[in-house]
Design an enzyme around this catalytic site. Structure first.
Site, PDB file in Angstrom:
ATOM      1  N   HIS A 194       0.823  -1.206   0.000  1.00  0.00           N
ATOM      2  CA  HIS A 194       0.000   0.000   0.000  1.00  0.00           C
ATOM      3  C   HIS A 194       0.860   1.260   0.000  1.00  0.00           C
ATOM      4  O   HIS A 194       0.472   2.281  -0.576  1.00  0.00           O
ATOM      5  CB  HIS A 194      -0.954  -0.015   1.190  1.00  0.00           C
ATOM      6  CG  HIS A 194      -2.110  -0.935   0.994  1.00  0.00           C
ATOM      7  ND1 HIS A 194      -3.004  -1.238   1.999  1.00  0.00           N
ATOM      8  CD2 HIS A 194      -2.531  -1.635  -0.101  1.00  0.00           C
ATOM      9  CE1 HIS A 194      -3.922  -2.078   1.530  1.00  0.00           C
ATOM     10  NE2 HIS A 194      -3.638  -2.330   0.267  1.00  0.00           N
TER      11      HIS A 194
ATOM     12  N   HIS B 155      -4.055  -6.116 -11.311  1.00  0.00           N
ATOM     13  CA  HIS B 155      -2.788  -5.461 -10.969  1.00  0.00           C
ATOM     14  C   HIS B 155      -1.758  -5.659 -12.070  1.00  0.00           C
ATOM     15  O   HIS B 155      -1.085  -4.707 -12.493  1.00  0.00           O
ATOM     16  CB  HIS B 155      -2.250  -6.008  -9.650  1.00  0.00           C
ATOM     17  CG  HIS B 155      -2.911  -5.445  -8.436  1.00  0.00           C
ATOM     18  ND1 HIS B 155      -2.668  -4.175  -7.970  1.00  0.00           N
ATOM     19  CD2 HIS B 155      -3.825  -5.987  -7.585  1.00  0.00           C
ATOM     20  CE1 HIS B 155      -3.386  -3.947  -6.884  1.00  0.00           C
ATOM     21  NE2 HIS B 155      -4.096  -5.023  -6.637  1.00  0.00           N
TER      22      HIS B 155
END
Length: 411
Positions: free
Chosen positions: A246, A382
């Site tokens: 993150h 992703h």
């Protein structure tokens, strides 16, 4: 930043390969969770997965692959029917794969952000029903999830919206930033960019106060919960401690917020966002890369940077490549170019499955395929985004679908 032509070509070829893997994900009522061979499993259909694969299909179509038109339309149709709650509005969290009936009728902020993203990408792709889906998603999100006073989003509600969970999470906020940037591009409404910037600066401030490790979990009043899920440290969506990936993902998003603002205001400074992006990525790399002696990023650390979950998740490497590309573009510092190559070669050596397709979603601390948190290879979101970003040399703004559509317009 200068990505070598052969490296860019490798990434662009990989984008087509993961798109091939995604083609089999269609099921009657949405898109399924894929196994290691790319076959939908018998799990209930997940809202977040169906949204992400609808977005992926739109990107595939915008890359010139016409076979994805039907998949975008299928995603729009199932999000407008099977997943839509006809009684309370909003979208079911999961539905039965065979019947399309709601299984989990709670309303979660994380997948509702992806409804916005999927719908906006379908609008860019010009697909039927996309405008109506986006209008409905915007209405639901504005009425229920966005918290103006906190620049955050509600995590979840009961089925009828009467009860909200006494928890606020940065993961849902992060993907709402992504969705708001896409909405800004699609609608032209600056309010969405304003929201994305406010959320990003707030998270950056929290991280700055904690040596650039992002606190992920809060109570409903906004108080940090540093020990949240200590007993479930490998949770897929709410792990304990600092989530290395993150820090990298927020780094890229911060620079996309800056780039979006610069497109509106040429005199915009944005130095605070560049500093935050640099520090977030630097901290994530220092804490996460080869932290236990083997190559790869650990999943999480404690608040002192000590690894907690040592599994290597594919999405973390994807976001590392994306952050390095973005930072290289903005700062011109060569070490980000070098890092991108290191992490791309790691992906080639350990994550990309040349036999069965797509990327292994999880490796253990010895870089062997593992399924401790993720079973199979659920989706390609992703991997596809990062392969397109670097392989096609996309700008940091506008967002993926809009950037691809404008590239096609000029070719």
């Amino acid at each position: 930043m200068s990505v070598a032509a052969d490296t860019a070509r490798q990434l662009r070829d990989e984008a087509d390969r993961v798109l091939d893997f995604a083609l089999a994900s269609r099921t009657e009522h949405g898109f399924g969770w894929l196994d290691d061979d790319g076959r939908p499993t018998d799990r209930p259909l997940e809202l977040w997965l169906t949204c992400r694969m609808t977005h992926v299909a739109a990107l595939g179509l915008l890359c010139g692959r016409s076979e994805f038109a039907a998949l975008v339309d299928h995603g729009v149709q199932t999000l407008s029917s099977s997943f839509r709650d006809p009684v309370n509005d909003g979208w079911f969290t999961t539905i039965d794969a065979d019947t399309g009936a709601g299984v989990d009728d709670r309303k979660l902020g994380y997948p509702h952000a992806f409804v916005l993203l999927a719908a906006s990408s379908a609008v860019v792709a010009g697909r039927p029903g996309a405008d109506q889906l986006l209008a409905a998603a915007r209405k639901v999100h504005d009425e229920h999830f966005w918290i103006p006073s906190k620049s955050l989003v509600h995590e979840s509600f009961s089925a009828d919206w009467s009860t909200s969970e006494p928890y606020l999470g940065v993961n849902a906020t992060m993907h709402t930033v992504e969705a708001f940037l896409a909405l800004h591009d699609v609608t032209g409404e600056v309010s969405y960019l304003d929201r994305a910037e406010a959320m990003t600066l707030q998270v950056a401030g929290w991280a700055r106060d904690r040596d650039w490790r992002i606190p992920e979990h809060f109570d409903s009043d906004g108080r940090i919960l540093p020990d949240y899920n200590r007993d479930r440290p490998a949770d897929a969506f709410r792990p304990f401690g600092a989530t290395v990936g993150h820090g990298l993902e927020w780094s890229r998003l911060a620079l996309s917020v800056r780039a979006s603002r610069l497109r509106l205001e040429a005199s915009y400074n944005g130095d605070e966002l560049v500093t935050a992006a640099t520090e977030l990525a630097t901290r994530a790399v220092a804490d996460g890369w080869a932290a236990d002696g083997a190559d790869g990023f650990v999943y999480t650390t404690d608040w002192d940077g000590v690894p907690v979950v040592r599994a290597r998740m594919h999405w973390v490497v994807c976001e590392a490549i994306g952050a390095a590309y973005a930072l290289g573009q903005v700062t011109g510092e060569k070490h980000w170019d070098d890092s991108l190559l290191i992490w791309w070669h790691y992906a080639q050596d350990h994550l990309i499955d040349t036999d069965r397709g797509s990327w292994h979603h999880e490796l253990d601390e010895h870089n062997q395929v593992s399924h401790g948190t993720w079973a199979g290879k659920p989706d390609v979101y992703h991997a596809l985004q990062i392969c397109l970003l670097v392989g096609d040399g996309l700008p940091l703004a506008p967002s993926f679908a809009t950037a691809l559509s404008r590239r096609e317009d000029t070719e």
